[in-house]
Design an enzyme around this catalytic site. Structure first.
Site, PDB file in Angstrom:
ATOM      1  N   ASP A   1      17.275  34.506 104.555  1.00  0.00           N
ATOM      2  CA  ASP A   1      18.408  35.379 104.244  1.00  0.00           C
ATOM      3  C   ASP A   1      18.562  36.488 105.285  1.00  0.00           C
ATOM      4  O   ASP A   1      18.815  37.644 104.968  1.00  0.00           O
ATOM      5  CB  ASP A   1      18.280  35.982 102.837  1.00  0.00           C
ATOM      6  CG  ASP A   1      19.549  36.694 102.384  1.00  0.00           C
ATOM      7  OD1 ASP A   1      20.653  36.280 102.797  1.00  0.00           O
ATOM      8  OD2 ASP A   1      19.447  37.684 101.626  1.00  0.00           O
TER       9      ASP A   1
ATOM     10  N   HIS B   1      23.308  37.081 103.288  1.00  0.00           N
ATOM     11  CA  HIS B   1      24.276  37.064 102.184  1.00  0.00           C
ATOM     12  C   HIS B   1      25.286  38.206 102.290  1.00  0.00           C
ATOM     13  O   HIS B   1      26.348  38.153 101.699  1.00  0.00           O
ATOM     14  CB  HIS B   1      23.571  37.082 100.818  1.00  0.00           C
ATOM     15  CG  HIS B   1      22.961  38.379 100.441  1.00  0.00           C
ATOM     16  ND1 HIS B   1      21.648  38.700 100.710  1.00  0.00           N
ATOM     17  CD2 HIS B   1      23.472  39.447  99.795  1.00  0.00           C
ATOM     18  CE1 HIS B   1      21.391  39.910 100.241  1.00  0.00           C
ATOM     19  NE2 HIS B   1      22.487  40.385  99.686  1.00  0.00           N
TER      20      HIS B   1
ATOM     21  N   GLY C   1      25.218  47.337  98.136  1.00  0.00           N
ATOM     22  CA  GLY C   1      25.475  48.084  99.363  1.00  0.00           C
ATOM     23  C   GLY C   1      24.192  48.378 100.111  1.00  0.00           C
ATOM     24  O   GLY C   1      24.195  48.690 101.289  1.00  0.00           O
ATOM     25  N   ASN C   2      23.048  48.283  99.435  1.00  0.00           N
ATOM     26  CA  ASN C   2      21.749  48.454 100.095  1.00  0.00           C
ATOM     27  C   ASN C   2      21.280  47.160 100.740  1.00  0.00           C
ATOM     28  O   ASN C   2      20.407  47.194 101.610  1.00  0.00           O
ATOM     29  CB  ASN C   2      20.668  48.907  99.100  1.00  0.00           C
ATOM     30  CG  ASN C   2      20.770  50.364  98.756  1.00  0.00           C
ATOM     31  OD1 ASN C   2      21.411  50.721  97.785  1.00  0.00           O
ATOM     32  ND2 ASN C   2      20.134  51.210  99.529  1.00  0.00           N
ATOM     33  N   SER C   3      21.819  46.036 100.329  1.00  0.00           N
ATOM     34  CA  SER C   3      21.370  44.753 100.886  1.00  0.00           C
ATOM     35  C   SER C   3      21.426  44.784 102.399  1.00  0.00           C
ATOM     36  O   SER C   3      22.395  45.241 102.988  1.00  0.00           O
ATOM     37  CB  SER C   3      22.260  43.605 100.387  1.00  0.00           C
ATOM     38  OG  SER C   3      22.008  43.320  99.054  1.00  0.00           O
TER      39      SER C   3
END
Length: 166
Positions: free
Chosen positions: A83, A53, A161-163
């Site tokens: 994902d 994503h 932003g950590n994804s």
């Protein structure tokens, strides 16, 4: 990964850059990133594991390494059902240090975890917590056909932003 220019592999909705933010000095003619996220270098060839994503919906990805060097990257693998995405940077820093990856087979609720990333496009950052649950499922409310399974729930702080980060 992001369209235009990116800092680290890249979640949607980038906040306005702060004065000391790496994107604050971007050339005005360059497009702003579609997303900012995180990733982890998996091997000496520089392959980066991130969240699908984070990189979906764009055709250009730029990664920023820990030493500050940048490279365009290609999307070389994806597992939508998990994902996951894999990027291959076109240029690698001289001193690349891949992460040591381990199995989660022995993980139990209450075990300590650490989340690292590039939250809000500023960072890097580290937060710690514990495993809250295992084998969780998530169905995307916007697309019920997307169902993620075998997820780990934890209480370490994770911000946009950590994804994609470890």
């Amino acid at each position: 990964p992001q369209q235009g220019s990116s800092k680290a592999p890249v979640p949607k909705a980038t906040p306005a850059p702060l004065p000391d933010h790496p994107l604050a000095n971007a050339h005005p003619d360059e497009p702003q990133p579609d997303a900012i996220g995180s990733g982890v270098v998996m091997d000496q060839k520089g392959k980066i594991l991130t969240a699908l994503h984070v990189v979906a919906g764009t055709d250009r990805w730029v990664v920023v390494f820990a030493d500050g060097s940048e490279s365009d990257a290609d999307l070389v693998g994806a597992q939508p059902q998990n994902d996951l995405a894999v990027l291959q940077p076109k240029h690698l820093p001289d001193e690349l240090q891949p992460a040591t990856l381990a199995s989660t087979a022995g993980l139990r609720p209450g075990d300590q975890v650490v989340a690292t990333g590039f939250p809000f496009g500023i960072g890097p950052s580290v937060s710690a917590g514990v495993v809250s649950g295992l084998k969780r499922e998530f169905i995307d409310p916007d697309n019920p056909k997307i169902k993620l399974t075998n997820l780990m729930q934890f209480d370490a702080a994770v911000n946009p932003g950590n994804s994609g980060g470890p």
